[in-house]
Design a protein around this motif. Structure first.
Motif, PDB file in Angstrom:
ATOM      1  N   LEU A 198      -9.291   3.686   0.938  1.00 22.40           N
ATOM      2  CA  LEU A 198      -9.077   2.308   0.488  1.00 22.40           C
ATOM      3  C   LEU A 198     -10.436   1.755   0.065  1.00 22.40           C
ATOM      4  CD1 LEU A 198      -6.543   0.967   3.140  1.00 22.40           C
ATOM      5  CD2 LEU A 198      -6.180   2.439   1.155  1.00 22.40           C
ATOM      6  N   TYR A 258      -5.096  -5.554  10.778  1.00 25.12           N
ATOM      7  CA  TYR A 258      -5.165  -4.109  10.521  1.00 25.12           C
ATOM      8  C   TYR A 258      -3.899  -3.373  10.955  1.00 25.12           C
ATOM      9  CZ  TYR A 258     -10.162  -5.221  10.422  1.00 25.12           C
ATOM     10  OH  TYR A 258     -11.380  -5.765  10.125  1.00 25.12           O
ATOM     11  N   GLY A 259      -3.855  -2.077  10.564  1.00 24.73           N
ATOM     12  CA  GLY A 259      -2.939  -1.153  11.211  1.00 24.73           C
ATOM     13  C   GLY A 259      -3.582  -0.775  12.536  1.00 24.73           C
ATOM     14  N   GLU A 278       1.641  -1.858  11.896  1.00 26.84           N
ATOM     15  CA  GLU A 278       0.865  -2.599  10.896  1.00 26.84           C
ATOM     16  C   GLU A 278       0.760  -4.074  11.295  1.00 26.84           C
ATOM     17  OE1 GLU A 278      -0.843  -1.330   8.453  1.00 26.84           O
ATOM     18  OE2 GLU A 278      -1.408  -3.151   7.406  1.00 26.84           O
ATOM     19  N   LYS A 279      -0.450  -4.552  11.370  1.00 28.31           N
ATOM     20  CA  LYS A 279      -0.766  -5.961  11.639  1.00 28.31           C
ATOM     21  C   LYS A 279       0.067  -6.573  12.768  1.00 28.31           C
ATOM     22  CE  LYS A 279      -2.734  -6.541   7.093  1.00 28.31           C
ATOM     23  NZ  LYS A 279      -2.274  -5.475   6.228  1.00 28.31           N
ATOM     24  N   THR A 314       1.499   2.498   6.900  1.00 26.78           N
ATOM     25  CA  THR A 314       1.503   2.681   8.360  1.00 26.78           C
ATOM     26  C   THR A 314       2.916   2.999   8.871  1.00 26.78           C
ATOM     27  OG1 THR A 314      -0.332   1.144   8.515  1.00 26.78           O
ATOM     28  CG2 THR A 314       0.859   1.563  10.548  1.00 26.78           C
ATOM     29  N   LEU A 362       0.826  -1.209   0.000  1.00 31.65           N
ATOM     30  CA  LEU A 362       0.000   0.000   0.000  1.00 31.65           C
ATOM     31  C   LEU A 362       0.864   1.264   0.000  1.00 31.65           C
ATOM     32  CD1 LEU A 362      -2.726   1.471   0.297  1.00 31.65           C
ATOM     33  CD2 LEU A 362      -2.574   1.082   2.770  1.00 31.65           C
ATOM     34  N   THR A 365      -8.979   2.522   9.626  1.00 29.44           N
ATOM     35  CA  THR A 365     -10.123   2.092   8.831  1.00 29.44           C
ATOM     36  C   THR A 365      -9.928   2.175   7.319  1.00 29.44           C
ATOM     37  OG1 THR A 365     -11.547   2.821  10.616  1.00 29.44           O
ATOM     38  CG2 THR A 365     -12.600   2.509   8.512  1.00 29.44           C
ATOM     39  N   GLY A 366      -8.973   2.950   6.843  1.00 24.17           N
ATOM     40  CA  GLY A 366      -8.817   3.060   5.385  1.00 24.17           C
ATOM     41  C   GLY A 366      -9.228   4.418   4.863  1.00 24.17           C
ATOM     42  N   GLN A 368       4.845  -0.464   3.733  1.00 23.20           N
ATOM     43  CA  GLN A 368       3.594  -0.187   4.438  1.00 23.20           C
ATOM     44  C   GLN A 368       3.398   1.306   4.660  1.00 23.20           C
ATOM     45  OE1 GLN A 368       1.278  -2.248   4.905  1.00 23.20           O
ATOM     46  NE2 GLN A 368       2.258  -4.262   4.772  1.00 23.20           N
ATOM     47  N   VAL A 408     -13.163  -0.788   1.774  1.00 20.42           N
ATOM     48  CA  VAL A 408     -14.018  -0.369   2.885  1.00 20.42           C
ATOM     49  C   VAL A 408     -15.030   0.651   2.384  1.00 20.42           C
ATOM     50  CG1 VAL A 408     -14.041   0.714   5.170  1.00 20.42           C
ATOM     51  CG2 VAL A 408     -12.083  -0.693   4.477  1.00 20.42           C
TER      52      VAL A 408
HETATM   53  C1  G1P Z   1      -4.701  -1.846   4.861  1.00 19.77           C
HETATM   54  C2  G1P Z   1      -3.787  -1.028   5.775  1.00 19.77           C
HETATM   55  C3  G1P Z   1      -4.174  -1.220   7.233  1.00 19.77           C
HETATM   56  C4  G1P Z   1      -5.641  -0.887   7.427  1.00 19.77           C
HETATM   57  C5  G1P Z   1      -6.516  -1.734   6.460  1.00 19.77           C
HETATM   58  C6  G1P Z   1      -7.970  -1.278   6.532  1.00 19.77           C
HETATM   59  O1  G1P Z   1      -4.431  -3.217   5.049  1.00 19.77           O
HETATM   60  O2  G1P Z   1      -2.439  -1.400   5.554  1.00 19.77           O
HETATM   61  O3  G1P Z   1      -3.384  -0.388   8.059  1.00 19.77           O
HETATM   62  O4  G1P Z   1      -6.019  -1.145   8.765  1.00 19.77           O
HETATM   63  O5  G1P Z   1      -6.071  -1.579   5.117  1.00 19.77           O
HETATM   64  O6  G1P Z   1      -8.778  -2.077   5.725  1.00 19.77           O
HETATM   65  P1  G1P Z   1      -4.902  -4.340   3.982  1.00 19.77           P
HETATM   66  O7  G1P Z   1      -6.336  -4.611   4.275  1.00 19.77           O
HETATM   67  O8  G1P Z   1      -4.676  -3.769   2.636  1.00 19.77           O
HETATM   68  O9  G1P Z   1      -4.025  -5.526   4.264  1.00 19.77           O
END
Ligand code: G1P
Length: 288
Positions: free
Chosen positions: A131, A171-172, A191-192, A232, A111, A205-206, A230, A134
């Protein structure tokens, strides 16, 4: 103060979590009720006053470009048959010429890398990111609320929400200083993280409003979680240099990048449509 005029929407991902539906259709084109996911995301951005949308795209995403363009044969056919309501719907996602840009992420490096690909088009001004997995139900939209916060406090703002503790590794996750204020200050974000190491259960949340300095930080960001660059991690670095806030929002988020999230979104958004409510309610009652 520079206003938020532009948004980056990364749409290069493969949608692995919803395969096989996304084998030959971009995940952003999956319908929720009667319009694709990307429609809701763009609508939310326009409600927040965004004037220019930058899609960071990839191979096989042509359907997205077509969706935001005229479909002359279709429109002429509808017009000739007097189907004006449908025609209005078909024309609704079309924006002013020149207010959409497309740039390609040429390798799936994460991302952070996708956002960095938009640096030339964004230039030296603060911007938003959404993003498209969502979608958020409810008015005002999440971005509208964030822009309103931004107009008072400037800096950088991300939307967050509480998730069950056992899901923090998807998530982040932020480390809030205190959770009392509408705009939370933070001591960090990761991140995660594993469930044991997560600094809270507030997930990112995106939806983001960021200053352009994020681009030089992204340039230096090493690969992190999932061996990807990342966003984040770059934001965690930006947080040490500039004001940075997290805010909750009034709408309800739906993660349509997962099968169950997408199914629930279809039901939830259908309940906003009076023409479907009664029949759907009795049918769901019969099923369960
Ligand atoms: C991304 C972001 C993450 C965020 C998430 C929300 O992760 O890196 O920080 O919390 O979207 O949907 P991904 O879902 O692309 O792995």
């Amino acid at each position: 103060m520079k206003p938020i005029r532009k948004i980056v929407i990364p749409v290069a991902g493969h949608g692995t979590r919803v395969l096989p539906a996304t084998k030959s259709t971009p995940k952003e084109m999956l319908p929720v009720v009667d319009r694709p996911l990307i429609h809701y995301v763009v609508e939310e951005a326009l409600e927040a006053g965004i004037e220019h949308i930058v899609f960071v795209t990839g191979r096989g995403k042509g359907a997205l470009e077509d969706y935001f363009d005229h479909a002359f044969e279709l429109e002429a056919g509808l017009e000739a048959k007097g189907k004006t309501e449908i025609l209005e719907d078909v024309r609704q996602p079309i924006m002013t010429p020149g207010s959409l840009s497309y740039t390609r992420q040429q390798s799936p490096a994460g991302l952070g890398h996708a956002i960095w690909c938009a640096r030339e088009i964004i230039g030296d001004e603060p911007f938003a990111i959404s993003l498209p997995d969502v979608i958020i139900r409810g008015k005002p939209g999440c971005l509208r609320e964030m822009v309103d916060h931004y107009n008072k406090c400037q800096g950088n703002i991300i939307a967050v929400e509480e998730v069950p503790r056992e899901e923090v590794n998807k998530y982040g996750i932020i480390a809030p200083k205190s959770t009392d204020e509408a705009l939370m200050e933070m001591t960090g974000m990761v991140e995660k993280p594993s469930v044991e190491d997560a600094p809270s259960n507030f997930s990112i949340t995106g939806r983001y409003i960021l200053q352009p300095e994020i681009f030089s930080l992204l340039e230096k960001t090493e690969r992190g979680a999932g061996n990807e660059i990342q966003l984040t991690d770059a934001m965690a670095a930006l947080m040490t240099q500039q004001p940075f806030f997290a805010c909750t929002f009034s709408g309800e988020s739906h993660d349509c990048g997962s099968k169950i999230g997408w199914l629930k979104a279809n039901l939830a958004f259908a309940t906003d449509r009076p023409e479907f409510v009664q029949e759907l309610q009795s049918y769901v009652g019969e099923l369960f």
